[in-house]
Design a protein around this motif. Structure first.
Motif, short mmCIF file in Angstrom:
data_model
loop_
_atom_site.label_atom_id
_atom_site.label_comp_id
_atom_site.label_asym_id
_atom_site.label_seq_id
_atom_site.Cartn_x
_atom_site.Cartn_y
_atom_site.Cartn_z
N SER A 26 5.94 -21.06 46.80
CA SER A 26 4.95 -20.82 45.74
C SER A 26 5.29 -21.57 44.46
O SER A 26 4.38 -22.10 43.80
CB SER A 26 4.85 -19.32 45.45
N HIS A 27 6.56 -21.66 44.11
CA HIS A 27 6.93 -22.39 42.90
C HIS A 27 6.52 -23.86 43.01
O HIS A 27 6.00 -24.44 42.04
CB HIS A 27 8.44 -22.31 42.66
N ARG A 60 2.05 -15.51 37.87
CA ARG A 60 1.76 -14.34 38.71
C ARG A 60 0.31 -14.39 39.18
O ARG A 60 0.01 -14.08 40.34
CB ARG A 60 2.04 -13.05 37.95
N SER A 63 0.15 -17.17 41.84
CA SER A 63 0.83 -16.73 43.06
C SER A 63 -0.01 -15.71 43.82
O SER A 63 -0.12 -15.76 45.04
CB SER A 63 2.19 -16.14 42.69
N ASP A 81 11.06 -13.50 51.01
CA ASP A 81 11.08 -14.44 49.89
C ASP A 81 12.23 -15.42 50.05
O ASP A 81 13.25 -15.11 50.67
CB ASP A 81 11.22 -13.69 48.57
N ASP A 86 12.70 -21.44 39.15
CA ASP A 86 11.40 -21.32 38.50
C ASP A 86 11.16 -22.52 37.59
O ASP A 86 11.97 -23.46 37.55
CB ASP A 86 11.28 -19.98 37.75
N CYS A 94 10.68 -16.56 45.57
CA CYS A 94 9.24 -16.64 45.71
C CYS A 94 8.90 -16.74 47.19
O CYS A 94 9.79 -16.85 48.03
CB CYS A 94 8.67 -17.82 44.93
#
Length: 105
Positions: A26-27, A60, A63, A81, A86, A94
């Protein structure tokens, strides 16, 4: 609706997902989305400038949208995860994602 209309950013997700490798997190996707939508990304951050953590709030939202559109964009959650840095280079966790390629029989 919140302080910011994310619809322009959300509409760019399919293109950003297509640009990602077969496995990503996700990052990484959020960074790709921010890179391709710099003005909208800055506008989103600015909309939450009074929030003590505007980056966390915007990320957030992004995501959460990834999770909502995963099936429609042929993404599979890889389970637990994964460790990742980040946007500030801090160690964090993530979701990891994998593109699903359906074979034609």
């Amino acid at each position: 609706m919140g302080k910011f209309d994310f619809s322009d950013i959300y509409s760019s997700f399919p293109e950003a997902i297509a640009a990602m490798p077969s496995k990503f997190n996700s990052h990484e996707l959020i960074l790709e989305i921010a890179r391709k939508n710099q003005k909208e990304y800055i506008d989103a951050l600015f909309a939450y400038k009074d929030n003590p953590n505007p980056f966390m709030h915007v990320h957030r939202q992004l995501s959460s949208h990834i999770k909502k559109i995963a099936n429609d964009n042929k993404l599979k959650n890889c389970g637990d995860d994964t460790s990742s840095k980040d946007i500030f280079g801090k160690k964090n966790v993530c979701r990891a994602w994998k593109k699903i390629h359906h074979s034609v029989v």
